[in-house]
Design a protein around this motif. Sequence first.
Motif, short mmCIF file in Angstrom:
data_model
loop_
_atom_site.label_atom_id
_atom_site.label_comp_id
_atom_site.label_asym_id
_atom_site.label_seq_id
_atom_site.Cartn_x
_atom_site.Cartn_y
_atom_site.Cartn_z
N ARG A 1 5.25 9.87 -153.99
CA ARG A 1 3.96 9.71 -153.34
C ARG A 1 4.09 9.97 -151.84
O ARG A 1 5.09 9.60 -151.22
CB ARG A 1 3.44 8.28 -153.58
CG ARG A 1 2.09 8.02 -152.93
CD ARG A 1 1.63 6.59 -153.12
NE ARG A 1 0.48 6.34 -152.24
CZ ARG A 1 -0.66 5.80 -152.61
NH1 ARG A 1 -0.82 5.41 -153.85
NH2 ARG A 1 -1.64 5.62 -151.75
N GLU A 2 3.06 10.55 -151.24
CA GLU A 2 3.04 10.81 -149.80
C GLU A 2 3.10 9.48 -149.02
O GLU A 2 2.46 8.51 -149.40
CB GLU A 2 1.78 11.60 -149.41
CG GLU A 2 0.45 10.88 -149.58
CD GLU A 2 -0.08 10.77 -151.02
OE1 GLU A 2 -1.11 10.11 -151.20
OE2 GLU A 2 0.52 11.34 -151.95
N GLU A 3 3.89 9.47 -147.97
CA GLU A 3 4.01 8.26 -147.12
C GLU A 3 3.50 8.51 -145.71
O GLU A 3 3.03 7.59 -145.05
CB GLU A 3 5.46 7.79 -147.09
CG GLU A 3 5.93 7.28 -148.45
CD GLU A 3 7.37 6.80 -148.43
OE1 GLU A 3 8.06 6.99 -147.40
OE2 GLU A 3 7.81 6.25 -149.46
N ASN B 1 11.92 22.04 -142.40
CA ASN B 1 12.10 21.09 -141.29
C ASN B 1 11.36 21.48 -140.01
O ASN B 1 11.47 20.78 -139.02
CB ASN B 1 13.59 20.89 -140.99
CG ASN B 1 14.30 22.19 -140.71
OD1 ASN B 1 13.67 23.21 -140.42
ND2 ASN B 1 15.62 22.18 -140.81
N LYS B 2 10.61 22.58 -140.04
CA LYS B 2 9.84 22.99 -138.87
C LYS B 2 8.39 23.21 -139.28
O LYS B 2 8.10 23.94 -140.24
CB LYS B 2 10.39 24.29 -138.26
CG LYS B 2 11.86 24.26 -137.88
CD LYS B 2 12.14 23.39 -136.68
CE LYS B 2 13.56 23.54 -136.15
NZ LYS B 2 14.60 23.38 -137.14
N LEU B 3 7.47 22.59 -138.52
CA LEU B 3 6.04 22.77 -138.75
C LEU B 3 5.53 23.77 -137.71
O LEU B 3 5.77 23.61 -136.52
CB LEU B 3 5.32 21.43 -138.60
CG LEU B 3 3.83 21.39 -138.99
CD1 LEU B 3 3.64 21.63 -140.47
CD2 LEU B 3 3.22 20.05 -138.58
N ASP C 1 13.58 13.70 -137.25
CA ASP C 1 12.97 12.39 -137.53
C ASP C 1 11.54 12.65 -137.98
O ASP C 1 10.65 12.86 -137.16
CB ASP C 1 12.99 11.51 -136.27
CG ASP C 1 12.41 10.11 -136.55
OD1 ASP C 1 11.87 9.90 -137.66
OD2 ASP C 1 12.48 9.26 -135.65
N PRO C 2 11.31 12.63 -139.30
CA PRO C 2 9.97 12.96 -139.82
C PRO C 2 8.85 12.07 -139.27
O PRO C 2 7.71 12.49 -139.19
CB PRO C 2 10.11 12.76 -141.34
CG PRO C 2 11.57 12.93 -141.61
CD PRO C 2 12.27 12.38 -140.39
N TYR D 1 1.56 17.31 -145.67
CA TYR D 1 2.61 16.36 -146.06
C TYR D 1 3.97 16.96 -145.70
O TYR D 1 4.14 18.18 -145.79
CB TYR D 1 2.61 16.11 -147.57
CG TYR D 1 1.29 15.71 -148.17
CD1 TYR D 1 0.48 14.77 -147.55
CD2 TYR D 1 0.86 16.25 -149.37
CE1 TYR D 1 -0.72 14.39 -148.11
CE2 TYR D 1 -0.35 15.88 -149.94
CZ TYR D 1 -1.13 14.96 -149.31
OH TYR D 1 -2.32 14.59 -149.87
N PRO D 2 4.97 16.14 -145.37
CA PRO D 2 6.29 16.67 -145.03
C PRO D 2 6.91 17.54 -146.12
O PRO D 2 7.65 18.47 -145.81
CB PRO D 2 7.13 15.40 -144.81
CG PRO D 2 6.14 14.37 -144.41
CD PRO D 2 4.89 14.68 -145.16
#
Length: 454
Positions: A5-7, A74-76, A94-95, A443-444
Amino acid sequence: MKGPREEIVYLPCIYRNTGTEAPDYLATVDVDPKSPYYCQVIHRLPMPNLKDELHHSGWNTCSSCFGDSTKSRNKLMLPCIMSSRIYVVDVGSDPRAPKLHKVIEAEDIHAKCGLGYLHTSHCLASGEVMISSLGDPKGNGKGGFVLLDGETFEVKGTWEQPGGAAPMGYDFWYQPRHNVMISTEWAAPNVFGDGFNPADVEAGLYGSHIHVWDWQRHKIVQTLPLQDGLIPLEVRFLHNPDAAQGFVGCALSSTIQRFYKNQGGTWSVEKVIQVPPKKVKGWLLPEMPGLITDILLSLDDRFLYFSNWLHGDLRQYDISDPQRPRLTGQLFLGGSIVKGGPVQVLKDQELKSQPEPLVVKGKRVPGGPQMIQLSLDGKRLYVTTSLYSAWDKQFYPDLIREGSVMLQIDVDTIKGGLKLNPNFLVDFGKEPLGPALAHELRYPGGDCSSDIWL
């Protein structure tokens, strides 16, 4: 769909056109009901410049690189729709506290690509990142694509052949098993940039076509005119990589169009949903369109969701038969036709009365539902209410004064149906530097609208 689940979610927050002289920023929001920080912005990463207009975001790598152990999501990527910069944000270290990794300046993109005003970012199986443009460096219409190296984020040039850009741009989606990409059209940045002028529609300055590209040869092979298809914005192929069909949401005509491959290998398009306009008084025009601004397909390709930003409703359709979508859920979340507002509805083909204003946790929600994101299991839909700062200011001045919100909807994935979670509200009107306009959600680990499967 069976993933965790998304956090947390990431979403850009915009200060351009709000009167607050501060940079746009990337907000990290806690959406874990078990967390003490549930529904709170837990981190803010300000950009180093003013008035960028952050808008959509994408990843350095996604499911198109599945199985490549050298790749890590790992890069947005944060392309700017107005400044034409691209920010690369490190969310891997660090997300819960992203940091800026690299800034790609507009001049670099102008010089190497002859493009600007950047929108959709998708990662490619080659490891590269591809970003669509809406214009040339001067703000005239030009629908091309910027290619970035997926490791160094250097600008490599354009994806399309030299001189081969579409006349206008916006969104795109590719489906390699059918050697195809579809791109859509908003308008030239010089046309939409400062607000919406209905005369520009009469003058033919807004998009009304979708473009079919040969994925291997990087060139347009068909341009399809859309019947009742003004301003085709978000495009979504079915997630199944074998599927030779998908949908595009046409904002101004308020239609959903289905595009599909013919037996001979050419492509066609047909209207499958029409949201009727409402006859009104007290508004910009005598007829108000729904204004379909965002569409989503669930990962199992069973449901289509879209938002009517002006009418104020969010809809769910069963697309088991993609030629005949069936309405299974509808929820009003604010909008321009609420009771007690300035707009009176004179004739309505769908509703018997104007909807009540939406109040969540004591806050009357300004604006209407706009960007949407679905949980991987399909059971939760997240919604934000800002479209684009200049249009927010024109159509929903309350949004500028009060900021946008993020809401969460519970979805019935068995029979269909939508229900507001009354305990979920992220109020961007209470941000430390003043009310902000929150936009697209990510979402990550990727989501319904970021990832393409091969």
